[in-house]
Design a protein around this motif. Sequence first.
Motif, PDB file in Angstrom:
ATOM      1  N   SER A   1       5.336  -6.591  16.626  1.00  0.00           N
ATOM      2  CA  SER A   1       5.189  -5.758  15.504  1.00  0.00           C
ATOM      3  C   SER A   1       5.427  -4.383  16.038  1.00  0.00           C
ATOM      4  CB  SER A   1       3.802  -6.109  14.990  1.00  0.00           C
ATOM      5  OG  SER A   1       2.623  -5.818  15.786  1.00  0.00           O
ATOM      6  N   GLU A   2       4.941  -4.113  17.280  1.00  0.00           N
ATOM      7  CA  GLU A   2       5.387  -2.884  17.957  1.00  0.00           C
ATOM      8  C   GLU A   2       6.873  -2.349  17.869  1.00  0.00           C
ATOM      9  OE1 GLU A   2       2.515  -1.664  21.154  1.00  0.00           O
ATOM     10  OE2 GLU A   2       2.349  -3.925  21.243  1.00  0.00           O
ATOM     11  N   GLY A   3       7.782  -3.264  17.926  1.00  0.00           N
ATOM     12  CA  GLY A   3       9.044  -3.181  17.740  1.00  0.00           C
ATOM     13  C   GLY A   3       9.697  -1.811  18.524  1.00  0.00           C
ATOM     14  N   TYR A   4      10.732  -1.220  17.889  1.00  0.00           N
ATOM     15  CA  TYR A   4      11.452  -0.246  18.743  1.00  0.00           C
ATOM     16  C   TYR A   4      10.643   0.906  18.909  1.00  0.00           C
ATOM     17  CZ  TYR A   4      15.596   2.924  18.856  1.00  0.00           C
ATOM     18  OH  TYR A   4      16.662   3.918  19.168  1.00  0.00           O
ATOM     19  N   GLU A   5       9.863   1.251  18.043  1.00  0.00           N
ATOM     20  CA  GLU A   5       9.067   2.592  18.469  1.00  0.00           C
ATOM     21  C   GLU A   5       7.938   2.510  19.546  1.00  0.00           C
ATOM     22  OE1 GLU A   5       9.554   5.832  17.537  1.00  0.00           O
ATOM     23  OE2 GLU A   5      11.273   4.951  16.375  1.00  0.00           O
ATOM     24  N   GLY A   6       7.567   0.944  19.683  1.00  0.00           N
ATOM     25  CA  GLY A   6       6.705   0.609  20.566  1.00  0.00           C
ATOM     26  C   GLY A   6       7.251   0.663  21.845  1.00  0.00           C
ATOM     27  N   VAL A   7       8.517   0.188  21.802  1.00  0.00           N
ATOM     28  CA  VAL A   7       9.127   0.268  23.338  1.00  0.00           C
ATOM     29  C   VAL A   7       9.355   1.547  23.750  1.00  0.00           C
ATOM     30  CG1 VAL A   7      11.430  -0.491  24.358  1.00  0.00           C
ATOM     31  CG2 VAL A   7      10.388  -2.121  22.627  1.00  0.00           C
ATOM     32  N   LYS A   8       9.988   2.444  22.642  1.00  0.00           N
ATOM     33  CA  LYS A   8      10.078   3.788  23.313  1.00  0.00           C
ATOM     34  C   LYS A   8       8.819   4.536  23.943  1.00  0.00           C
ATOM     35  CE  LYS A   8      12.164   6.968  20.642  1.00  0.00           C
ATOM     36  NZ  LYS A   8      12.685   7.889  19.785  1.00  0.00           N
ATOM     37  N   GLN A   9       7.629   4.095  23.135  1.00  0.00           N
ATOM     38  CA  GLN A   9       6.309   4.954  23.726  1.00  0.00           C
ATOM     39  C   GLN A   9       6.053   4.443  24.887  1.00  0.00           C
ATOM     40  OE1 GLN A   9       4.936   7.226  21.604  1.00  0.00           O
ATOM     41  NE2 GLN A   9       3.964   7.643  23.767  1.00  0.00           N
ATOM     42  N   MET A  10       6.195   3.047  25.168  1.00  0.00           N
ATOM     43  CA  MET A  10       5.830   2.388  26.346  1.00  0.00           C
ATOM     44  C   MET A  10       6.808   3.088  27.650  1.00  0.00           C
ATOM     45  SD  MET A  10       7.160  -0.102  28.843  1.00  0.00           S
ATOM     46  CE  MET A  10       6.176  -0.911  30.291  1.00  0.00           C
ATOM     47  N   VAL A  11       8.082   3.294  27.148  1.00  0.00           N
ATOM     48  CA  VAL A  11       8.648   3.817  28.446  1.00  0.00           C
ATOM     49  C   VAL A  11       8.484   5.263  28.380  1.00  0.00           C
ATOM     50  CG1 VAL A  11      11.084   4.632  29.100  1.00  0.00           C
ATOM     51  CG2 VAL A  11      10.889   2.503  27.922  1.00  0.00           C
ATOM     52  N   LEU A  12       8.137   5.997  27.534  1.00  0.00           N
ATOM     53  CA  LEU A  12       7.811   7.496  27.582  1.00  0.00           C
ATOM     54  C   LEU A  12       6.413   7.531  28.448  1.00  0.00           C
ATOM     55  CD1 LEU A  12       8.881   8.670  24.137  1.00  0.00           C
ATOM     56  CD2 LEU A  12      10.077   9.420  26.284  1.00  0.00           C
ATOM     57  N   ASP A  13       5.435   6.649  27.930  1.00  0.00           N
ATOM     58  CA  ASP A  13       4.197   6.667  28.680  1.00  0.00           C
ATOM     59  C   ASP A  13       4.498   6.270  30.245  1.00  0.00           C
ATOM     60  OD1 ASP A  13       3.046   7.415  26.126  1.00  0.00           O
ATOM     61  OD2 ASP A  13       2.271   5.161  25.988  1.00  0.00           O
ATOM     62  N   THR A  14       5.305   5.598  30.738  1.00  0.00           N
ATOM     63  CA  THR A  14       5.404   5.214  31.933  1.00  0.00           C
ATOM     64  C   THR A  14       5.968   6.339  32.709  1.00  0.00           C
ATOM     65  OG1 THR A  14       5.914   3.060  31.503  1.00  0.00           O
ATOM     66  CG2 THR A  14       6.770   3.705  33.713  1.00  0.00           C
TER      67      THR A  14
ATOM     68  N   ASN B   1       5.773  11.548  41.220  1.00  0.00           N
ATOM     69  CA  ASN B   1       5.809  10.430  42.175  1.00  0.00           C
ATOM     70  C   ASN B   1       7.127   9.792  42.497  1.00  0.00           C
ATOM     71  OD1 ASN B   1       3.106  10.829  42.756  1.00  0.00           O
ATOM     72  ND2 ASN B   1       2.604   9.801  41.060  1.00  0.00           N
ATOM     73  N   PRO B   2       8.086   9.313  41.597  1.00  0.00           N
ATOM     74  CA  PRO B   2       9.121   8.680  41.924  1.00  0.00           C
ATOM     75  C   PRO B   2      10.193   9.694  42.486  1.00  0.00           C
ATOM     76  CG  PRO B   2       9.153   8.746  39.404  1.00  0.00           C
ATOM     77  CD  PRO B   2       7.495   9.569  39.869  1.00  0.00           C
ATOM     78  N   CYS B   3       9.976  10.880  42.543  1.00  0.00           N
ATOM     79  CA  CYS B   3      11.058  11.934  43.101  1.00  0.00           C
ATOM     80  C   CYS B   3      12.202  12.095  42.046  1.00  0.00           C
ATOM     81  CB  CYS B   3      11.647  11.312  44.320  1.00  0.00           C
ATOM     82  SG  CYS B   3      10.506  11.179  45.787  1.00  0.00           S
ATOM     83  N   PRO B   4      11.649  12.647  40.812  1.00  0.00           N
ATOM     84  CA  PRO B   4      12.928  12.993  39.922  1.00  0.00           C
ATOM     85  C   PRO B   4      13.796  14.114  40.469  1.00  0.00           C
ATOM     86  CG  PRO B   4      10.786  13.425  39.184  1.00  0.00           C
ATOM     87  CD  PRO B   4      10.369  12.948  40.249  1.00  0.00           C
ATOM     88  N   PRO B   5      15.105  14.183  39.845  1.00  0.00           N
ATOM     89  CA  PRO B   5      15.449  13.310  38.739  1.00  0.00           C
ATOM     90  C   PRO B   5      15.627  11.844  39.065  1.00  0.00           C
ATOM     91  CG  PRO B   5      17.211  14.478  39.540  1.00  0.00           C
ATOM     92  CD  PRO B   5      15.815  15.160  40.411  1.00  0.00           C
ATOM     93  N   ILE B   6      15.218  11.105  37.996  1.00  0.00           N
ATOM     94  CA  ILE B   6      15.286   9.611  38.162  1.00  0.00           C
ATOM     95  C   ILE B   6      16.246   8.824  37.046  1.00  0.00           C
ATOM     96  CG2 ILE B   6      12.985   9.369  38.755  1.00  0.00           C
ATOM     97  CD1 ILE B   6      12.285   9.085  35.783  1.00  0.00           C
ATOM     98  N   ILE B   7      16.606   7.890  37.620  1.00  0.00           N
ATOM     99  CA  ILE B   7      17.534   6.812  36.718  1.00  0.00           C
ATOM    100  C   ILE B   7      16.287   5.720  36.040  1.00  0.00           C
ATOM    101  CG2 ILE B   7      19.413   5.374  36.477  1.00  0.00           C
ATOM    102  CD1 ILE B   7      20.585   7.187  38.725  1.00  0.00           C
ATOM    103  N   VAL B   8      16.331   5.436  34.864  1.00  0.00           N
ATOM    104  CA  VAL B   8      15.272   4.523  34.296  1.00  0.00           C
ATOM    105  C   VAL B   8      16.180   3.304  33.817  1.00  0.00           C
ATOM    106  CG1 VAL B   8      13.672   4.212  32.521  1.00  0.00           C
ATOM    107  CG2 VAL B   8      14.249   6.646  33.453  1.00  0.00           C
ATOM    108  N   GLY B   9      15.769   2.145  34.458  1.00  0.00           N
ATOM    109  CA  GLY B   9      16.207   0.885  33.944  1.00  0.00           C
ATOM    110  C   GLY B   9      15.114   0.370  32.882  1.00  0.00           C
ATOM    111  N   VAL B  10      15.628  -0.083  31.837  1.00  0.00           N
ATOM    112  CA  VAL B  10      14.501  -0.657  30.828  1.00  0.00           C
ATOM    113  C   VAL B  10      15.246  -2.323  30.609  1.00  0.00           C
ATOM    114  CG1 VAL B  10      13.618  -0.274  28.647  1.00  0.00           C
ATOM    115  CG2 VAL B  10      14.178   1.376  29.766  1.00  0.00           C
TER     116      VAL B  10
END
Length: 279
Positions: free
Chosen positions: A160-173, A180-189
């Motif tokens: 039920s969290e769907g598209y927006e839930g996925v986005k929020q999880m990525v942004l929160d991460t 800490n991960p030495c940005p600029p980063i590349i993000v794999g989802v």
Amino acid sequence: MRTLDVSTLVEDIAQMCIEMNYYVDDQLLGALKKAARDETSALGRNILGQIIENDEIAARKHVPMCQDTGIVVVYAALGEDLQVRGNLDEAINEGIRQGYQQGYLRKSVVRHPLDRVNTKDNTPAVIHYQRVLGDQLKLTIAAKGAGSENQSQLRMLKPSEGYEGVKQMVLDTIRSAGGNPCPPIIVGVGIGGSFEKCALISKEALMRPLDDVSEDEISAQLERELLKEINELNVGPMGFGGKTTALAVKVNTYPCHIASLPVAVNIQCHASRHMTKIF
């Protein structure tokens, strides 16, 4: 049926390990230079300039671009019409062993996660196999540093969290990871599959070219939106603020159970080190 003797791979694998740690990919270097031109933060521009200078010195002097030369992750795509003679796992690890020794690369692997005794040759690698059509072996080898790896996350969302839930999880991460991960980063989802599958495809996403856009319309839209919103977090280069937090976002998906929505975020630092060779 074609036959491949694995002993012929060792020298090439050793050289791949050295080259991916010494030489930044031209496309990645170009993206860093563009980011430096576009960055609005003076401190951010300065940091990006230092990263670019570091990469150029590494290539010129034949030294690692980062002191963390990573644990080696290998993707081996084996053609169905290829007969492999010998132990492929052993050949891969021997190539890594020789490459990390010859290239004066830091040995970062411990034999057991709890006793922490170093294996002193950066083996064993993490190896993933896939059967594909054809009579060739395609090896993609990546050096994955712990600084970025340690900031990665996996969550089992409710459907039920769907598209927006996925986005929020990525942004929160990404927000939580900060510098800490030495940005600029590349993000794999990775989205879908199961607990372990989403983690695997999130790392596979990091192997895609920087300019590659998902063929799936929903994933392509998610990549665009996430890249924009991540760069609005003001994390910036090395976490000191600015609009260059990520150079790219890559989304891979897989079918999943009706009652689950697994999501994994695998982060790669600006030293995105991987090479592919076909044998």
